[in-house]
Design a protein around this motif. Structure first.
Motif, short mmCIF file in Angstrom:
data_model
loop_
_atom_site.label_atom_id
_atom_site.label_comp_id
_atom_site.label_asym_id
_atom_site.label_seq_id
_atom_site.Cartn_x
_atom_site.Cartn_y
_atom_site.Cartn_z
N THR A 22 -7.09 -2.96 7.25
CA THR A 22 -7.49 -2.85 8.65
C THR A 22 -6.60 -1.84 9.38
OG1 THR A 22 -5.95 -4.51 9.53
CG2 THR A 22 -8.01 -5.31 8.56
N GLU A 23 -7.03 -1.44 10.56
CA GLU A 23 -6.21 -0.52 11.37
C GLU A 23 -4.91 -1.19 11.80
OE1 GLU A 23 -8.75 2.63 13.76
OE2 GLU A 23 -9.45 0.61 14.22
N LYS A 24 -4.97 -2.47 12.08
CA LYS A 24 -3.75 -3.19 12.46
C LYS A 24 -2.74 -3.19 11.33
CE LYS A 24 -2.25 -7.85 13.69
NZ LYS A 24 -2.67 -9.21 14.09
N ASP A 25 -3.20 -3.41 10.10
CA ASP A 25 -2.30 -3.39 8.95
C ASP A 25 -1.81 -1.97 8.67
OD1 ASP A 25 -2.30 -6.21 7.83
OD2 ASP A 25 -4.45 -5.83 7.90
N ALA A 26 -2.67 -0.99 8.89
CA ALA A 26 -2.31 0.40 8.63
C ALA A 26 -1.12 0.84 9.46
CB ALA A 26 -3.50 1.32 8.88
N VAL A 27 -1.02 0.30 10.68
CA VAL A 27 0.11 0.62 11.55
C VAL A 27 1.43 0.21 10.89
CG1 VAL A 27 1.22 -0.03 13.72
CG2 VAL A 27 -1.19 0.58 13.70
N LYS A 28 1.41 -0.91 10.17
CA LYS A 28 2.61 -1.40 9.50
C LYS A 28 2.86 -0.69 8.18
CE LYS A 28 4.45 -4.87 10.82
NZ LYS A 28 4.01 -6.26 10.97
N ILE A 29 1.78 -0.25 7.52
CA ILE A 29 1.89 0.35 6.19
C ILE A 29 2.32 1.81 6.27
CG2 ILE A 29 0.54 1.05 4.17
CD1 ILE A 29 -1.08 -1.53 4.52
N LEU A 30 1.88 2.53 7.29
CA LEU A 30 2.17 3.96 7.39
C LEU A 30 3.67 4.29 7.32
CD1 LEU A 30 1.04 6.80 7.66
CD2 LEU A 30 1.02 6.50 10.14
N PRO A 31 4.55 3.56 8.03
CA PRO A 31 5.99 3.86 7.89
C PRO A 31 6.50 3.72 6.47
CG PRO A 31 5.60 2.51 9.83
CD PRO A 31 4.31 2.54 9.07
N LEU A 32 5.93 2.77 5.71
CA LEU A 32 6.33 2.60 4.31
C LEU A 32 5.97 3.82 3.49
CD1 LEU A 32 5.34 -1.10 3.50
CD2 LEU A 32 7.63 -0.17 3.86
N LEU A 33 4.81 4.39 3.77
CA LEU A 33 4.38 5.58 3.03
C LEU A 33 5.30 6.76 3.33
CD1 LEU A 33 0.50 5.33 3.43
CD2 LEU A 33 1.96 4.42 1.61
N LYS A 34 5.76 6.86 4.57
CA LYS A 34 6.68 7.94 4.92
C LYS A 34 8.03 7.76 4.23
CE LYS A 34 4.54 8.87 9.42
NZ LYS A 34 4.73 8.87 10.90
N GLN A 35 8.42 6.49 4.03
CA GLN A 35 9.68 6.21 3.35
C GLN A 35 9.56 6.36 1.83
OE1 GLN A 35 10.70 2.23 4.59
NE2 GLN A 35 10.57 2.77 6.77
N ASN A 36 8.34 6.33 1.33
CA ASN A 36 8.11 6.41 -0.12
C ASN A 36 7.09 7.52 -0.40
OD1 ASN A 36 9.43 3.71 -1.35
ND2 ASN A 36 8.51 3.24 0.64
N PRO A 37 7.50 8.77 -0.28
CA PRO A 37 6.56 9.90 -0.41
C PRO A 37 5.94 10.02 -1.80
CG PRO A 37 8.83 10.67 -0.32
CD PRO A 37 8.87 9.22 0.02
N ASP A 38 6.50 9.35 -2.79
CA ASP A 38 5.95 9.43 -4.15
C ASP A 38 4.82 8.43 -4.38
OD1 ASP A 38 7.75 11.42 -4.81
OD2 ASP A 38 9.26 10.01 -5.54
N PHE A 39 4.55 7.59 -3.40
CA PHE A 39 3.47 6.61 -3.53
C PHE A 39 2.14 7.34 -3.52
CE2 PHE A 39 0.38 3.52 -2.04
CZ PHE A 39 0.73 2.37 -2.73
N ARG A 40 1.31 7.17 -4.53
CA ARG A 40 0.11 7.97 -4.69
C ARG A 40 -1.20 7.18 -4.64
NH1 ARG A 40 2.44 11.46 -3.06
NH2 ARG A 40 3.13 13.40 -3.99
N ARG A 41 -1.14 5.88 -4.55
CA ARG A 41 -2.38 5.09 -4.53
C ARG A 41 -3.14 5.35 -3.22
NH1 ARG A 41 -3.64 0.50 -7.33
NH2 ARG A 41 -1.44 0.31 -7.94
N GLU A 42 -4.45 5.53 -3.32
CA GLU A 42 -5.26 5.73 -2.12
C GLU A 42 -5.28 4.46 -1.27
OE1 GLU A 42 -9.19 6.96 -3.07
OE2 GLU A 42 -8.56 8.71 -4.23
N ILE A 43 -5.10 4.64 0.05
CA ILE A 43 -5.20 3.53 0.99
C ILE A 43 -6.23 3.90 2.04
CG2 ILE A 43 -4.00 2.10 2.68
CD1 ILE A 43 -1.43 2.54 1.15
N TRP A 44 -7.34 3.17 2.05
CA TRP A 44 -8.42 3.43 2.98
C TRP A 44 -8.35 2.45 4.15
CZ3 TRP A 44 -11.71 7.56 2.47
CH2 TRP A 44 -11.69 8.23 1.24
#
Length: 334
Positions: free
Chosen positions: A284-306
């Motif tokens: 969800t968009e609400k969850d995406a707000v929490k997940i996005l900072p994790l992706l910035k902290q882990n630039p090697d993460f490659r799994r697609e997140i829709w």
């Protein structure tokens, strides 16, 4: 499974064993009624803001669709040149409070829903458990016509001129019992004292809303890709009523997904997004707000997140009532 998740699951299933919690529900009811009486008698004082306050809340624990509704109302008022601000408790945020929310704010500090609201509308917003402090801080920075309180229906320390209560008919009122035997924060009779907005795909009342779903987008857009609903997804979700999200997925042709539920306002870790295969995640968009900072902290993460975007669509009668209620407090919408 945590105790909170166990009870949440029992609420959704209206499990019969919840009756053992009835003595606690009686205590909750007694405490709630006592607190209300203290305000009515003036023993406890309430705060009246310098501008009209509109509360958007619900009488149930968990999601009802009030955040998309609030975003839609804010956008509507902004388009009508009404100077609107928003306050919220900032649940899940660690503060310090009161905290001003802007595009650089992060969920760890101000909460996930405030971040989503500001990212969607750029509305002036302050969060904190003390609503008076939040309002005064907000008014010290902006000249406003009206303030919308995200939740706070049960916060009797704040006077309000308008109350909208969102009632999700998909979830309903469960066993109609108060916490913790049921998921009601207040008795059903509370619906008679505010403007009830029915959240339903097939509404029975004139004042209603539904969520319109748009095409999912990639949160970590490594390259341009077209969304494929026939994929096998991991549905990662941390909201109050995840079953609504699963029905949303089904409505847009996504039928193959594994459910991975977390508590509402959950603080994700990168390990929560790691699975043995390479199948994409959908959330969800609400969850995406929490997940996005994790992706910035882990630039090697490659799994697609829709991410599945939704927009609240209100009936014309909702806007008619809004105009009338604002006019009663001196705000004219042309």
């Amino acid at each position: 499974m945590s105790i909170a998740q166990l009870i949440q699951d029992a609420w959704n299933k209206q499990a019969k064993w919840l009756i053992v919690l009835r003595p606690l529900a009686w205590l909750y009811r007694g405490g709630f009624l006592l607190n209300k009486k203290l305000y009515q008698m003036g023993i406890k004082s309430s705060y009246q803001a310098a501008v009209p306050v509109m509360v958007i809340g619900n009488i149930t624990v968990g999601g009802s669709g009030k955040t998309p509704l609030l975003i839609q109302l804010v956008s509507y008022l902004q388009n009508k040149n009404i100077r609107v601000g928003v306050i919220s408790r900032g649940y899940g945020g660690k503060g310090p409070f009161p905290a001003y929310v802007d595009l650089e704010s992060v969920p760890d500090v101000v909460g996930d829903e405030p971040c989503l609201i500001v990212q969607s509308t750029c509305v002036p917003m302050v969060v904190g458990s003390n609503r008076q402090q939040s309002i005064e801080y907000l008014l010290s920075k902006h000249d406003l016509d009206v303030i919308i309180s995200d939740d706070g229906l049960q916060h009797l320390a704040l006077q309000r001129q308008i109350e909208w209560i969102v009632l999700d008919q998909n979830r309903g009122l469960g066993n109609q019992k108060l916490l913790p035997e049921g998921y009601l924060r207040e008795p059903v009779s509370r619906l008679n004292t505010g403007t009830v907005i029915e959240h339903a795909a097939s509404p029975k009342t004139a004042l209603n809303m539904h969520l319109e779903v748009d095409t999912p987008y990639l949160l970590n857009a490594m390259e341009a890709k077209t969304f494929n609903p026939t994929n096998n997804f991991y549905a990662v979700v941390g909201i109050g009523f995840p079953q609504r999200f699963y029905k949303t997925l089904d409505s847009i042709g996504i039928h193959q997904f594994q459910c991975h539920e977390f508590p509402d306002h959950y603080d994700y870790e990168i390990t929560d997004l790691q699975f043995e295969d390479t199948n994409p995640i959908i959330t969800t968009e609400k969850d995406a707000v929490k997940i996005l900072p994790l992706l910035k902290q882990n630039p090697d993460f490659r799994r697609e997140i829709w991410v599945v975007p939704v927009e609240a669509v209100l009936s014309p009668q909702c806007y008619e009532v809004l105009h009338q209620q604002l006019q009663q407090v001196g705000i004219q919408i042309s």
